[in-house]
Design a protein around this motif. Structure first.
Motif, mmCIF file in Angstrom:
data_model
loop_
_atom_site.group_PDB
_atom_site.id
_atom_site.type_symbol
_atom_site.label_atom_id
_atom_site.label_comp_id
_atom_site.label_asym_id
_atom_site.label_seq_id
_atom_site.Cartn_x
_atom_site.Cartn_y
_atom_site.Cartn_z
ATOM 1 N N THR A 1 0.827 -1.212 0.000
ATOM 2 C CA THR A 1 0.000 0.000 0.000
ATOM 3 C C THR A 1 0.859 1.259 0.000
ATOM 4 O O THR A 1 0.601 2.211 -0.723
ATOM 5 N N GLY A 2 1.904 1.270 0.838
ATOM 6 C CA GLY A 2 2.796 2.426 0.920
ATOM 7 C C GLY A 2 4.247 1.981 0.893
ATOM 8 O O GLY A 2 4.578 0.931 0.338
ATOM 9 N N LEU A 3 5.098 2.774 1.514
ATOM 10 C CA LEU A 3 6.526 2.458 1.561
ATOM 11 C C LEU A 3 6.974 1.980 2.938
ATOM 12 O O LEU A 3 8.142 1.638 3.125
ATOM 13 N N GLY A 4 6.055 1.995 3.904
ATOM 14 C CA GLY A 4 6.439 1.623 5.258
ATOM 15 C C GLY A 4 7.391 2.617 5.892
ATOM 16 O O GLY A 4 8.232 2.254 6.716
ATOM 17 N N ALA A 5 7.259 3.898 5.533
ATOM 18 C CA ALA A 5 8.164 4.925 6.046
ATOM 19 C C ALA A 5 7.927 5.157 7.526
ATOM 20 O O ALA A 5 6.787 5.214 7.991
ATOM 21 N N THR A 6 9.020 5.277 8.283
ATOM 22 C CA THR A 6 8.906 5.617 9.697
ATOM 23 C C THR A 6 8.585 7.105 9.835
ATOM 24 O O THR A 6 8.655 7.862 8.863
ATOM 25 N N GLN A 7 8.264 7.515 11.063
ATOM 26 C CA GLN A 7 7.930 8.921 11.272
ATOM 27 C C GLN A 7 9.111 9.826 10.944
ATOM 28 O O GLN A 7 8.947 10.889 10.345
ATOM 29 N N SER A 8 10.316 9.399 11.311
ATOM 30 C CA SER A 8 11.499 10.222 11.007
ATOM 31 C C SER A 8 11.732 10.291 9.505
ATOM 32 O O SER A 8 12.128 11.337 8.974
ATOM 33 N N GLU A 9 11.474 9.203 8.784
ATOM 34 C CA GLU A 9 11.624 9.215 7.322
ATOM 35 C C GLU A 9 10.587 10.121 6.678
ATOM 36 O O GLU A 9 10.875 10.819 5.694
ATOM 37 N N LEU A 10 9.374 10.136 7.231
ATOM 38 C CA LEU A 10 8.352 11.049 6.717
ATOM 39 C C LEU A 10 8.767 12.502 6.935
ATOM 40 O O LEU A 10 8.563 13.357 6.054
ATOM 41 N N GLU A 11 9.315 12.772 8.101
ATOM 42 C CA GLU A 11 9.780 14.131 8.379
ATOM 43 C C GLU A 11 10.848 14.543 7.380
ATOM 44 O O GLU A 11 10.863 15.680 6.887
#
Length: 530
Positions: free
Chosen positions: A54-64
């Protein structure tokens, strides 16, 4: 009998003058996609954080970092991009920026990992840095002075329009396509804008362009990246005393101090530090930076509240954010009338106090609060922002002579972007630290490796809970409770920042807009050739 003197020829060539409104439309289209992209991304971050496919499984820090990679490159190169436009020609730089932005968008849409997304978002920021200053510079060269205020007002309205339609567009795309569609949608718009640009827009340049401050640009970008990286890393580890975190933040601050010292001594600085000797100018710039610090941080966590905790779709989330944009569209054009009656200081300080109160109001939101309460909070936040941005923008432009208007505008944009980047980094790290502290005790039954991953964000916890099946049901309630606590702590921090900004404006802004300083006449040549 003397023959009356012939009237002076217009500064703008007639062929350009006739198509000036069409040119403005092309410039607004270019501006629209740059602003639209960030507002679209706001509703997509939850989807991108969802595990593959569905997505990339990005962590919160990666999203930031996916957000801040764009912002930091954009802010760091804004002045250099403006000087290159002055030197090489605004049309060439604008078209080049659009092409780079479109290429970055296409690559971002096909990212196979969070790291690739971060890199391609930085490439998009590079293109955007060349688009934003060039659009306003071209506008100033195709309109006569008496029409410029109207044209700039329409141009600025494009920003509000993008803020309004961005989340809805993002929601519609995510309801029907994969997450990369929020970036791929930029590509056809870029192609149309480039074709129209080549056909309609004249080129122009400054006959006396300034020198490019490569050392200053390098120091500012390196310093900001180190500072933001250290802040985000501290939130990821939930430990700001970690030596690596402290060392990185300290190194960033040292580099930024070196940047200020270098700019003070440079004969061609990126930022003229002397501007900040004007307390009114400094207070207005600080207010803009702190407003976006609070706003971007709140926008970041509010998407997780509406989608992860409340269960709304991306489209519904986009619609829920409409009151924020609508209030700005309604009140920003009218804020000047309020300033005329009550003064700059009272209106700006009042707007910041209202913004602080609405940030604090997030502390009353929980999993079953009536959604109309959030709508009222968003609308009043937009109202507060409108009564901060308009008067401070006027103060910034009037605090310096007119020939410095380009520098004042670039400084305003730069500090707005830097404030937003630091807001996402600092408030995102507060959110991450508070969430990990709240959920940690509930993850004891998980294997050590999963325990660390699950504690990074609510989406990570919910993703692991889904894989555990019925055994993970208890984690869902714990994740929601921990996120709400973290959101309340983060909102309180944002409210504190807004109140601090209100104190600054109350102390240093004038009661009424200052008189414009004495101007020095400057001329700029315009070439009508395509």
């Amino acid at each position: 009998m003397t023959t009356p003197a012939a009237p002076a020829a217009p500064r703008i060539p007639e062929a350009v003058h006739r198509r000036r409104w069409a040119i403005l439309g092309v410039l607004m289209l270019s501006l629209l996609i740059v602003v639209l992209d960030n507002s679209i991304l706001n509703v997509a971050i939850k989807t991108i954080s969802t595990p593959a496919p569905t997505g990339l499984g990005a962590t919160q820090s990666e999203l930031e970092w996916a957000i801040n990679a764009y912002t930091l490159v954009f802010a760091g190169l804004l002045f250099t991009a403006g000087l290159l436009g002055d030197r090489l020609g605004r049309k060439k730089v604008l078209v080049g920026g659009l092409v780079v932005f479109g290429l970055g968008s296409a690559l971002a849409a096909e990212s196979g990992s969070p790291v690739q997304l971060i890199v391609f978002r930085a490439l998009m920021g590079l293109g955007a840095a060349f688009v934003m200053p060039a659009t306003l510079a071209v506008l100033m060269n195709v309109f006569e002075r008496d029409e410029q205020p109207k044209a700039i007002g329409i141009w600025a309205g494009g920003v509000g329009l993008a803020i309004a339609i961005g989340p809805i567009t993002g929601g519609l795309l995510l309801d029907h396509f994969w997450w990369g569609s929020v970036f791929l949608v930029n590509v056809p718009i870029v192609i149309i804008a480039v074709v129209l640009m080549l056909a309609l827009v004249p080129d122009s340049r400054d006959p006396r362009p300034g020198r490019i401050d490569l050392v200053g640009v390098a120091l500012s970008v390196v310093g900001l990246v180190l500072l933001v990286y250290g802040i985000i890393k501290g939130g990821q580890l939930a430990d700001f005393t970690d030596p690596a975190v402290l060392g990185t933040i300290g190194a960033g601050l040292v580099v930024l101090v070196a940047f200020v010292l270098y700019e003070r001594r440079s004969d061609h600085p990126s930022i003229d530090i002397r501007y900040f000797k004007n307390k009114v100018f400094s207070a207005a710039i600080a207010a803009i930076a702190l407003v976006f610090f609070a706003l971007m941080g709140v926008t970041f966590f509010s998407v997780f509240y509406t989608q992860s905790v409340r269960g709304y779709s991306p489209l519904q989330t986009g619609l829920l954010m409409l009151p924020l944009a609508a209030a700005q569209l309604i009140f920003a054009p009218r804020a000047r009338l309020v300033v005329d009656r009550f003064g700059v200081r009272a209106v700006t300080t009042g707007g910041l106090v209202l913004l602080a109160a609405m940030l604090a109001a997030f502390m009353i939101l929980d999993a079953d609060t009536p959604i109309w309460v959030l709508e009222v909070v968003f609308f009043l936040m937009g109202t507060g922002m409108a009564h901060v941005m308009t008067p401070t923008s006027v103060v910034i432009m009037q605090a310096l002579p007119r020939e410095k208007a380009g520098s004042a505008s670039a400084l305003s944009n730069t500090f707005r972007q830097v404030g937003g980047a630091l807001g996402i980094a600092v408030l995102g790290s507060v959110l991450s630290t508070a969430y990990r502290s709240g959920i940690q005790d509930k993850l004891g039954l998980l294997p050590p490796g999963l325990r660390h991953t699950a504690g990074e964000s609510i989406e990570a916890t919910l993703g692991i809970a889904a894989k555990l099946g019925p055994r993970g049901d208890a984690l869902v309630g714990a994740a929601n409770d921990s996120f709400l606590h973290a959101m309340h702590v983060t909102a309180l921090c944002g409210a504190g920042v807004a109140l601090a900004s209100a104190v600054v404006t109350a102390l240093f802004l004038p009661g009424h807009a200052p008189e414009a300083p004495v101007e020095e006449s400057t001329e700029e040549t315009v070439r009508a050739g395509r």
